[in-house]
Write an enzyme that holds these catalytic residues in place. Sequence first.
Site, mmCIF file in Angstrom:
data_model
loop_
_atom_site.group_PDB
_atom_site.id
_atom_site.type_symbol
_atom_site.label_atom_id
_atom_site.label_comp_id
_atom_site.label_asym_id
_atom_site.label_seq_id
_atom_site.Cartn_x
_atom_site.Cartn_y
_atom_site.Cartn_z
ATOM 1 N N GLY A 46 -49.284 8.136 -4.420
ATOM 2 C CA GLY A 46 -49.516 8.610 -3.427
ATOM 3 C C GLY A 46 -47.628 9.649 -2.523
ATOM 4 O O GLY A 46 -46.584 8.955 -4.194
ATOM 5 N N GLN A 51 -39.917 11.575 0.920
ATOM 6 C CA GLN A 51 -39.432 11.368 0.135
ATOM 7 C C GLN A 51 -39.485 13.056 -0.554
ATOM 8 O O GLN A 51 -38.718 13.160 -1.624
ATOM 9 C CB GLN A 51 -40.931 10.652 -0.402
ATOM 10 C CG GLN A 51 -41.235 9.524 -0.753
ATOM 11 C CD GLN A 51 -41.771 8.825 -1.234
ATOM 12 O OE1 GLN A 51 -43.040 8.682 -1.517
ATOM 13 N NE2 GLN A 51 -41.240 8.292 -2.750
ATOM 14 N N CYS A 97 -42.476 3.745 -7.172
ATOM 15 C CA CYS A 97 -42.457 4.742 -6.466
ATOM 16 C C CYS A 97 -41.625 5.910 -7.159
ATOM 17 O O CYS A 97 -40.877 6.077 -8.085
ATOM 18 C CB CYS A 97 -40.951 4.251 -5.179
ATOM 19 S SG CYS A 97 -40.817 5.631 -3.956
ATOM 20 N N LEU A 98 -42.240 6.795 -6.503
ATOM 21 C CA LEU A 98 -41.726 8.652 -7.373
ATOM 22 C C LEU A 98 -39.977 8.272 -7.159
ATOM 23 O O LEU A 98 -39.523 8.740 -7.500
ATOM 24 C CB LEU A 98 -42.194 9.641 -7.170
ATOM 25 C CG LEU A 98 -43.858 9.710 -7.339
ATOM 26 C CD1 LEU A 98 -44.697 10.528 -6.740
ATOM 27 C CD2 LEU A 98 -43.832 9.090 -8.547
ATOM 28 N N HIS A 139 -48.299 1.048 1.297
ATOM 29 C CA HIS A 139 -46.415 1.795 0.444
ATOM 30 C C HIS A 139 -45.576 3.427 1.412
ATOM 31 O O HIS A 139 -44.882 3.359 1.524
ATOM 32 C CB HIS A 139 -46.530 2.309 -0.962
ATOM 33 C CG HIS A 139 -45.912 2.346 -1.326
ATOM 34 N ND1 HIS A 139 -44.661 2.022 -2.628
ATOM 35 C CD2 HIS A 139 -45.217 3.664 -2.026
ATOM 36 C CE1 HIS A 139 -44.155 2.892 -3.301
ATOM 37 N NE2 HIS A 139 -43.798 3.672 -2.463
ATOM 38 N N GLU A 140 -47.120 4.179 1.273
ATOM 39 C CA GLU A 140 -46.266 5.546 2.443
ATOM 40 C C GLU A 140 -46.585 5.745 3.723
ATOM 41 O O GLU A 140 -45.227 5.712 3.979
ATOM 42 C CB GLU A 140 -47.792 6.452 1.281
ATOM 43 C CG GLU A 140 -48.074 6.760 0.713
ATOM 44 C CD GLU A 140 -46.849 6.906 -0.401
ATOM 45 O OE1 GLU A 140 -46.040 7.590 -0.117
ATOM 46 O OE2 GLU A 140 -47.423 6.435 -2.359
ATOM 47 N N HIS A 143 -42.698 4.082 4.032
ATOM 48 C CA HIS A 143 -42.156 5.071 3.874
ATOM 49 C C HIS A 143 -41.038 5.749 5.454
ATOM 50 O O HIS A 143 -40.481 6.246 5.331
ATOM 51 C CB HIS A 143 -42.138 5.748 3.117
ATOM 52 C CG HIS A 143 -41.741 6.310 1.790
ATOM 53 N ND1 HIS A 143 -40.703 6.313 1.090
ATOM 54 C CD2 HIS A 143 -42.807 5.968 0.706
ATOM 55 C CE1 HIS A 143 -40.820 5.502 -0.015
ATOM 56 N NE2 HIS A 143 -42.116 5.820 -0.400
HETATM 57 NI NI NI Z 1 -42.948 5.799 -2.916
#
Ligand code: NI
Length: 176
Positions: A46, A51, A97-98, A139-140, A143
């Site tokens: 995701g 991000q 998380c990236l 999660h997304e 963000h």
């Molecule tokens: Ni994330």
Amino acid sequence: MALRNILKEGDETLEKHCRPVTSFDRRLHDLLDDMAETMNDADGVGLAAPQVGVLRRAVVVLETNVDEEAGEEPYVIELVNPEVIEAAGEQEGPEGCLSVPGVYGWVKRPEHVRVRAQDRNGEFFELEGDGLTARAFCHEIAHLEGQLFLDVMDHVMSDEELEAYYEDENGDGDGA
Ligand code: NI
């Protein structure tokens, strides 16, 4: 399509509330294409627009609940202006998380969610997600409110704890 730079924890952009998408134009389509490419390149499940430095309500999620024996492959879901409209059940597990590379937290999420969103052309639709996909949706979407998993986790998981979890569960804690 192009890879975009993924902002890392500590960048203030990741703490900001994102505005709704109002133009379903070429610029949005390029953003979504680039986000999917960037997520896949980073082996994530995701990615949210903030991000990659864009404070708009758009996310991509990799749907991995597919029947691979029937030849189905994971595919990218695009959600514009998404909202969770139903949540049920509970799951607990590692989440990454990236934007927070190498760190996994123990996070509780609903097991099942129903999301209402728009597609890249502005059409509304509803979609359900279970397990890892429900986790990724939550999660997304978080963000978009400037929230990272670090804000909602129980604790950071140690290497030993992660190893034990994957031995026991064969779970999936890919970065999102
Ligand atoms: Ni994330």
